[in-house]
Design an enzyme around this catalytic site. Sequence first.
Site, PDB file in Angstrom:
ATOM      1  N   CYS A   1     -27.992   6.073  64.666  1.00 29.69           N
ATOM      2  CA  CYS A   1     -28.003   4.630  64.452  1.00 29.69           C
ATOM      3  C   CYS A   1     -27.426   4.331  63.085  1.00 29.69           C
ATOM      4  O   CYS A   1     -28.053   4.641  62.058  1.00 29.69           O
ATOM      5  CB  CYS A   1     -29.433   4.107  64.585  1.00 29.69           C
ATOM      6  SG  CYS A   1     -29.711   2.463  63.899  1.00 29.69           S
TER       7      CYS A   1
ATOM      8  N   CYS B   1     -29.618   2.226  60.781  1.00 27.34           N
ATOM      9  CA  CYS B   1     -30.801   2.984  60.348  1.00 27.34           C
ATOM     10  C   CYS B   1     -30.452   3.879  59.166  1.00 27.34           C
ATOM     11  O   CYS B   1     -31.223   4.002  58.201  1.00 27.34           O
ATOM     12  CB  CYS B   1     -31.342   3.836  61.497  1.00 27.34           C
ATOM     13  SG  CYS B   1     -31.799   2.911  62.981  1.00 27.34           S
TER      14      CYS B   1
END
Length: 295
Positions: free
Chosen positions: A212, A215
């Site tokens: 991600c 993230c």
Amino acid sequence: MATLTNFMFKPFISLSTNPTLHFHRSFLPFQASQYSQQTQLKASHNFRFITKATAASGAKKTLSDERVQKVHSIEEFDEALRAAKNKLVVVEYASRDSEESSNIYPFMVNLSRSCNDVEFILVMGDESEKTRELCEREKIDKVPHFSFYKSMEKIHEEEGIGPDQLVGDVLYYGDSHSAVEQLHSREDVEKLIEGHKIDQKLIVLDVGLKHCGPCVKVYPTVIKLSRQMADTVVFARMNGDENDSCMQFLRDMEVVEVPTFLFIRDGQIRGRYVGSGKGELIGEILRYQGVRVTY
């Protein structure tokens, strides 16, 4: 022991019958192809690298890179991965005539000096027939290219990245010594919450996925905040796609976008923040600590 099924909170968004996790729309991963130019660099024996520009500029090459291991064949490469065991291994695939490879390499050298629990490897793809065979096996056709391995398994890879992204990736995939608690199951979450019922500290649980971009982007901020707020806030992280227990936890918490930050106090989820904005995250943490925040 506290059970998460009894926590009281308002769901951020309702789950459908077959929920799908999404990256937060405002924080999609950086698309290097939109910001970089590509030129082709021909190597011998019809093997071609595509040199991909990075954001690195004005970098000065460091004098000593003894912590970066240079490998020259498939056999040396595999042995280096075996020797690293469960440590994170960061591999830069480069070429001798790539200015972009030269620009980013000093930043990797500096990282190697500060991250003693991470192994760093350099592969010069156009050095010899053996290194070209290694790049072909690993499906590398653009440089600079970074691959991240753990336990001999490739867990992540990036092309055309700059220093900030490289640092973020190393912290995200190699963090084993910061103040951020690493959670690997629902039971880990319950144990963490139970352990902070008495001190009533705010728990900030960073929920994401392994691959991600947003993230990774926000994680250096999480590490920094975990140091600055250690007296009053507990920071923890869970990757939902690590195992079935973690993924079920995300479903139970109705997490449908990542990164999602859950704010927990006294065994209850008080709220959540979805996104990777540093300022917004800090503001939300302060708000759940009782500090009045004006936007």
